[in-house]
Design a protein around this motif. Structure first.
Motif, mmCIF file in Angstrom:
data_model
loop_
_atom_site.group_PDB
_atom_site.id
_atom_site.type_symbol
_atom_site.label_atom_id
_atom_site.label_comp_id
_atom_site.label_asym_id
_atom_site.label_seq_id
_atom_site.Cartn_x
_atom_site.Cartn_y
_atom_site.Cartn_z
ATOM 1 N N ASP A 1 0.835 -1.206 0.000
ATOM 2 C CA ASP A 1 0.000 0.000 0.000
ATOM 3 C C ASP A 1 0.871 1.257 0.000
ATOM 4 O OD1 ASP A 1 -2.308 -1.498 0.035
ATOM 5 O OD2 ASP A 1 -2.778 -1.132 2.148
ATOM 6 N N GLU B 1 2.633 1.667 -3.417
ATOM 7 C CA GLU B 1 1.684 2.130 -4.428
ATOM 8 C C GLU B 1 1.327 3.601 -4.218
ATOM 9 O OE1 GLU B 1 -2.444 0.464 -6.368
ATOM 10 O OE2 GLU B 1 -2.311 0.524 -4.180
ATOM 11 N N TYR B 2 1.062 3.989 -2.980
ATOM 12 C CA TYR B 2 0.651 5.366 -2.698
ATOM 13 C C TYR B 2 1.784 6.349 -2.986
ATOM 14 C CZ TYR B 2 -1.880 9.155 -0.382
ATOM 15 O OH TYR B 2 -2.547 10.328 -0.120
ATOM 16 N N ASN C 1 -6.478 0.340 -1.023
ATOM 17 C CA ASN C 1 -5.241 0.843 -0.442
ATOM 18 C C ASN C 1 -5.602 1.573 0.857
ATOM 19 O OD1 ASN C 1 -2.969 2.656 0.163
ATOM 20 N ND2 ASN C 1 -2.184 2.035 -1.834
#
Length: 532
Positions: free
Chosen positions: A196, A199-200, A497
């Motif tokens: 997460d 990705e963020y 997410n």
């Protein structure tokens, strides 16, 4: 005071070996290996053509103790002394996802790092420090997403542009199961939280390194250099696989993966380790994952001198150890460096000791002339042979873990843990039998030693944090807190997410403990199965 020295003992040439057990030949001759230039694939000799001629490594002293107020004062002092980046140490309750007022935290608040329970603490920690100008590294793992969200919220308050701020989040949960044991949740949901963050950050904080894949703690747990190299790189492979499975193209995130290695006493083996690490990673990223961006091939690393090598006996010897280890890291091509302080076998470093540690880096940087040439030991018959052997042995480990199905199945079987335990036992046995000599410990001992100045963390830190947290809980919007935690719980149960929901909770002044407890309710906690 008279030193008690033992007679020198010679070691037969056939018995000489590195700390990892690699035999050391009586002499070395020309190698058939064609060496690339620094800055050329596979970057054995460094990821930049000019290396430190163009830019010195970042001098990033690891620091954090007691309250955010006291740590903030230390940061301002270090920056004033010429430090070029901050590295935050958190206390044990924070690392385990507990607030200062949790019963488990009693007696541990602020003792091994700074106590952070809420966004308010993070605001104080970085007071007067412009996050748009200073890179920040944070050593935190299970609650990494929460702590990073607090950092981002402070940057937001400072009007810093998220697309421009830079730093590194350790966020390496696999090495916790392997070595340091500061985990909260089971491996797979923990890996979900790591992914997460990756990705963020890829979408919204593109200059921030979302993970520092850490061999340092693997070495501190007792591994040898080959195991540190192999398990760290295989952890890196695991994170890449999870990010790709999430749907992220490899070149969108791989350039911001960073590493963190230990720099130990075996001078040439340590230099060879960094060189072999770059070579293996470059080949893995290009050939295994098909990365096309040259930046994805380049292994960037922070290094820290070996805490486990420091002794409480004759502590001033630790300055010499740290200097040798720092030189090995620089000659190995690190991008960032922390030098340990002479008193760390006793306590958190005093201001006097940490200044000496920082000066050690500065002397190497500005007086030794070591940075004048990229990879100055490149071409050494011994070093090149050692680099190749380190590469071969590390790849053997990586292939074996691949055959097990990856690092998570290997961890669940206890494979890396057992390998490290065996290596640790062997080295300790060598010390106890005198085969490995440690100055001041089992050789060259003294009958009496002068005490040194130590940093003491008193109970004021705990009471101060308790009072501050109680006041925060009284004045915050309790309805908003409950709503944010409920929404976060729903997100954790889904495949969303979690970062946007953690950020909302942090902005509402939900605490580290409250957020981690929400995850505990959904994910459960993890207890390792002992393997003998």
């Amino acid at each position: 005071m008279k030193a008690m020295a033992k007679p020198n003992a010679t070691i037969d040439a056939a018995e000489r070996k590195t700390l990892s057990g690699i035999p050391v030949e009586p002499s070395y001759g020309p190698s058939r290996t064609d060496l690339p230039e620094p800055g050329q694939f596979p970057y054995t000799r460094g990821i930049h053509e000019s290396m430190y001629r163009g830019k010195l490594w970042t001098m990033r002293q690891f620091s954090g103790f007691a309250t955010p107020e006291e740590t903030n004062r230390r940061y301002l002092y270090l920056l004033g002394q010429g430090q070029t980046g901050l590295s935050v140490a958190f206390d044990l309750p924070t690392l385990m996802g507990y607030d200062a007022d949790h019963p488990t935290s009693t007696g541990e608040v602020g003792k091994c790092g700074v106590s952070i329970s809420s966004l308010e603490d993070m605001e104080i920690l970085f007071r007067g420090i412009p996050l748009s100008d200073v890179t920040v590294s944070m050593t935190v793992n299970s609650p990494a997403a929460v702590i990073w969200a607090m950092y981002l919220a402070v940057a937001e308050q400072q009007k810093a542009d998220w697309t421009q701020i830079s730093g590194t989040l350790q966020n390496d949960i696999l090495k916790e199961y392997i070595a340091q044991k500061e985990y909260i949740f089971p491996p797979r949901p923990s890996m979900r939280l790591v992914t997460d963050v990756i990705e963020y950050s890829t979408k919204y904080v593109p200059k921030f390194n979302p993970i520092s894949i850490s061999g340092y703690h693997i070495r501190e747990a007792g591994s040898n250099a080959v195991q540190e190299l192999a398990f760290t790189l295989r952890d890196g492979i695991e994170y890449v696989e999870w990010a790709i499975a999430r749907g992220l193209p490899v070149d969108t995130f791989a350039p911001r993966l960073s590493f963190f290695f230990n720099s130990h006493n075996d001078f040439f083996e340590e230099i060879a380790k960094y060189r072999a690490a770059r070579k293996i990673w470059a080949q893995v990223m290009r050939d295994r994952f098909g990365a096309q961006d040259e930046r994805s091939w380049k292994l960037r690393t922070h290094a820290q001198t070996a805490g486990c090598s420091l002794t409480w006996q004759q502590p001033y010897n630790n300055i010499v150890r740290t200097t040798l280890q720092a030189m090995a890291a620089v000659l190995g091509g690190t991008q960032s460096l922390h030098t340990n302080s002479l008193d760390e076998a006793y306590a958190l470093p005093s201001e006097h000791a940490v200044t000496i540690a920082l000066r050690t880096q500065q002397v190497i940087a500005y007086e030794s002339r070591i940075p004048d040439h990229p990879d100055p030991l490149g071409g050494s018959y011994y070093l090149e042979a050692l680099t190749q052997e380190m590469e071969n042995r590390a790849n053997d480990y990586i292939r074996h873990i691949d055959e097990m199905g990856g690092m998570i199945p290997a961890v669940e079987r206890g494979y890396p843990q057992t390998e490290i335990a065996n290596a640790s036992y062997e080295y300790q046995h060598e010390i106890e039998t005198g085969q490995a000599k440690i100055a001041g410990v089992n050789a060259f001992t003294e009958e009496a030693e002068e005490p040194i100045e130590l940093l003491q963390i008193d109970e004021f830190a705990q009471q101060h944090q308790l009072d501050k947290l109680a006041a925060l809980k009284q004045r915050r919007d309790r309805t908003a807190v409950a709503r944010c935690l409920q929404i976060l719980q729903s997100a954790a149960k889904s495949t969303d997410n979690t970062m946007p929901f953690i950020l909302d909770a942090v902005r509402a002044y939900c605490t580290v403990g409250e957020i981690c407890d929400t995850f505990r309710e959904v994910f459960g906690t993890y207890t390792e199965t002992s393997v003998l």
